[in-house]
Motif scaffolding. Structure first.
Motif, PDB file in Angstrom:
ATOM      1  N   CYS A   7       0.849  -1.196   0.000  1.00 35.94           N
ATOM      2  CA  CYS A   7       0.000   0.000   0.000  1.00 35.94           C
ATOM      3  C   CYS A   7       0.879   1.237   0.000  1.00 35.94           C
ATOM      4  N   CYS A  34      -0.044   5.338   5.181  1.00 33.35           N
ATOM      5  CA  CYS A  34       0.929   4.263   5.420  1.00 33.35           C
ATOM      6  C   CYS A  34       2.357   4.803   5.375  1.00 33.35           C
ATOM      7  N   CYS A  48      -0.320   4.396   0.088  1.00 31.73           N
ATOM      8  CA  CYS A  48      -1.066   5.601   0.506  1.00 31.73           C
ATOM      9  C   CYS A  48      -0.223   6.438   1.480  1.00 31.73           C
TER      10      CYS A  48
HETATM   11 ZN   LIG Z   1      -2.109   2.569   3.017  1.00 29.71          ZN
END
Ligand SMILES: [Zn+2]
Ligand SMILES: [Zn+2]
Length: 220
Positions: free
Chosen positions: A79, A84, A81
């Motif tokens: 991930c 994160c 994003c």
């Molecule tokens: Zn994430």
């Protein structure tokens, strides 16, 4: 005996317990009962359950130790994003999805701390981040139905078996990336399987590549 901040009588012995920085120590109220349910329920022989450990993991300081009863995760993803990136202090997060009943924390809810990134509060409100309360190693994200574990804590992850079992199927939130990864895996702009793909060579979004929309289109 002494009284703690919540007025509970505690033994001097209890003072030696690791301090729960991020959540109440109490386990006596109805709202504390989640501490005894999966994924924090301790699997031992007393219940007659057969919890066979296929993998073991631990945090940096070793206070948090767990076992997994499943050979391989239901899915494994990177991930990219920004949440994160910030919360892991890393370019992206590696998450392996398991059922809550697949994990056995050897000391149950003890030594864990919780953080709800939506409300920015240190309460156990799902979905939330789970860390070691002492060394702060990120352990997993706890969702409403599943857990997302961080495989670099697992013993034997860097063996051929470990790499194979936890190999990722896709990248998500790739549009928010700080590094390019050219591994030939599908790269979703947003949620995996529910958003358009991004071409790893050009970095461009591929219009009409959202598998969910394509499927819905076929059904019409
Ligand atoms: Zn994430
Ligand atoms: Zn630790």
């Amino acid at each position: 005996m002494y009284k703690d901040s919540e007025g509970n009588k505690r033994s001097e012995e209890g003072k030696k317990e690791p301090h729960q920085h991020q959540s109440s120590n109490r386990t006596d109220r109805p709202e504390d009962q989640w501490k005894f349910r999966a994924p924090y329920k301790i699997h031992d022989d007393k219940g007659g359950e057969n919890f066979e450990a296929k993998w073991k993991g631990k945090c940096h300081c070793g206070a948090v130790q767990y076992e997994l009863s499943r050979e391989k995760p239901l899915a494994s993803k990177y991930c990219h994003c920004t949440t994160c990136q910030r919360m892991h202090g890393a370019p992206f997060q590696w998450a392996a999805i398991f059922h809550k009943t697949d994990i056995n924390f050897v000391r149950g809810h003890h030594d864990l701390g919780w953080y709800d990134p939506t409300a920015k509060s240190t309460t156990h409100h799902l979905p939330c981040k789970v860390q070691c309360a002492y060394c702060r190693t990120p352990i997993m994200d706890e969702g409403r139905n599943m857990i997302l574990l961080f495989p670099t804590l697992i013993e034997g992850i860097n063996t051929p078996e470990g790499r194979k079992a936890f190999e990722v199927q896709s990248h998500m939130f790739y549009q928010q990336r700080v590094v390019d990864v050219k591994d030939g895996k599908p790269k979703y702009k947003g949620l995996a399987g529910e958003s358009n793909l991004v071409d790893e060579e050009t970095g461009e979004e591929i219009e009409g590549s959202n598998p969910k929309e394509r499927k819905e289109g076929e059904e019409k």
